[in-house]
Design a protein around this motif. Sequence first.
Motif, mmCIF file in Angstrom:
data_model
loop_
_atom_site.group_PDB
_atom_site.id
_atom_site.type_symbol
_atom_site.label_atom_id
_atom_site.label_comp_id
_atom_site.label_asym_id
_atom_site.label_seq_id
_atom_site.Cartn_x
_atom_site.Cartn_y
_atom_site.Cartn_z
ATOM 1 N N LYS A 2 0.840 -1.189 0.000
ATOM 2 C CA LYS A 2 0.000 0.000 0.000
ATOM 3 C C LYS A 2 0.883 1.250 0.000
ATOM 4 O O LYS A 2 1.856 1.324 0.718
ATOM 5 N N THR A 3 0.507 2.210 -0.800
ATOM 6 C CA THR A 3 1.264 3.456 -0.813
ATOM 7 C C THR A 3 0.603 4.525 0.036
ATOM 8 O O THR A 3 1.275 5.417 0.529
ATOM 9 N N MET A 4 -0.735 4.445 0.199
ATOM 10 C CA MET A 4 -1.449 5.415 1.023
ATOM 11 C C MET A 4 -2.376 4.679 1.975
ATOM 12 O O MET A 4 -2.891 3.611 1.645
ATOM 13 N N SER A 5 -2.613 5.276 3.116
ATOM 14 C CA SER A 5 -3.548 4.698 4.069
ATOM 15 C C SER A 5 -4.971 5.104 3.685
ATOM 16 O O SER A 5 -5.197 5.850 2.735
ATOM 17 N N THR A 6 -5.924 4.606 4.442
ATOM 18 C CA THR A 6 -7.324 4.944 4.182
ATOM 19 C C THR A 6 -7.556 6.437 4.366
ATOM 20 O O THR A 6 -8.273 7.051 3.567
ATOM 21 N N ILE A 7 -6.948 7.014 5.369
ATOM 22 C CA ILE A 7 -7.064 8.465 5.587
ATOM 23 C C ILE A 7 -6.461 9.216 4.411
ATOM 24 O O ILE A 7 -7.002 10.236 3.977
ATOM 25 N N GLY A 8 -5.370 8.727 3.876
ATOM 26 C CA GLY A 8 -4.744 9.351 2.715
ATOM 27 C C GLY A 8 -5.666 9.361 1.511
ATOM 28 O O GLY A 8 -5.737 10.340 0.771
ATOM 29 N N TRP A 9 -6.383 8.247 1.297
ATOM 30 C CA TRP A 9 -7.328 8.186 0.185
ATOM 31 C C TRP A 9 -8.497 9.144 0.388
ATOM 32 O O TRP A 9 -8.962 9.785 -0.561
ATOM 33 N N ILE A 10 -8.976 9.243 1.615
ATOM 34 C CA ILE A 10 -10.076 10.167 1.908
ATOM 35 C C ILE A 10 -9.628 11.603 1.649
ATOM 36 O O ILE A 10 -10.363 12.394 1.035
ATOM 37 N N ILE A 11 -8.431 11.951 2.085
ATOM 38 C CA ILE A 11 -7.899 13.294 1.855
ATOM 39 C C ILE A 11 -7.722 13.532 0.358
ATOM 40 O O ILE A 11 -8.024 14.616 -0.152
ATOM 41 N N PHE A 12 -7.251 12.528 -0.374
ATOM 42 C CA PHE A 12 -7.069 12.662 -1.820
ATOM 43 C C PHE A 12 -8.395 12.936 -2.522
ATOM 44 O O PHE A 12 -8.487 13.812 -3.388
ATOM 45 N N PHE A 13 -9.442 12.198 -2.163
ATOM 46 C CA PHE A 13 -10.740 12.408 -2.803
ATOM 47 C C PHE A 13 -11.358 13.740 -2.400
ATOM 48 O O PHE A 13 -12.072 14.358 -3.199
ATOM 49 N N ILE A 55 -0.682 16.891 -0.505
ATOM 50 C CA ILE A 55 -0.437 16.543 0.894
ATOM 51 C C ILE A 55 -0.857 15.102 1.177
ATOM 52 O O ILE A 55 -0.238 14.417 1.997
ATOM 53 N N SER A 56 -1.879 14.609 0.485
ATOM 54 C CA SER A 56 -2.367 13.254 0.762
ATOM 55 C C SER A 56 -1.314 12.191 0.458
ATOM 56 O O SER A 56 -1.377 11.095 1.010
ATOM 57 N N PHE A 57 -0.353 12.471 -0.395
ATOM 58 C CA PHE A 57 0.672 11.481 -0.715
ATOM 59 C C PHE A 57 1.688 11.322 0.413
ATOM 60 O O PHE A 57 2.467 10.375 0.402
#
Length: 65
Positions: A2-13, A55-57
């Motif tokens: 995994k490159t991003m966590s679930t929080i990272g994906w939420i921030i990305f979207f 920032i999400s990355f």
Amino acid sequence: MKTMSTIGWIIFFLGTFLFSRGWSRVSGTFEYNSSIPNKSIAVIFIAMGLSVMFISFFVKPQKDK
């Protein structure tokens, strides 16, 4: 891996949503929107969306022990 966590994906979207709202106002898809009254506010939404996506990355998943 995994490159991003679930929080990272939420921030990305969230960033993608902000970017798309701003871009749709600038491109003319929305003639008028109460949350984005003029094009200068739309440019701010675009900048916020791009910065939030960037920032999400940096949000990495925790390593298992």
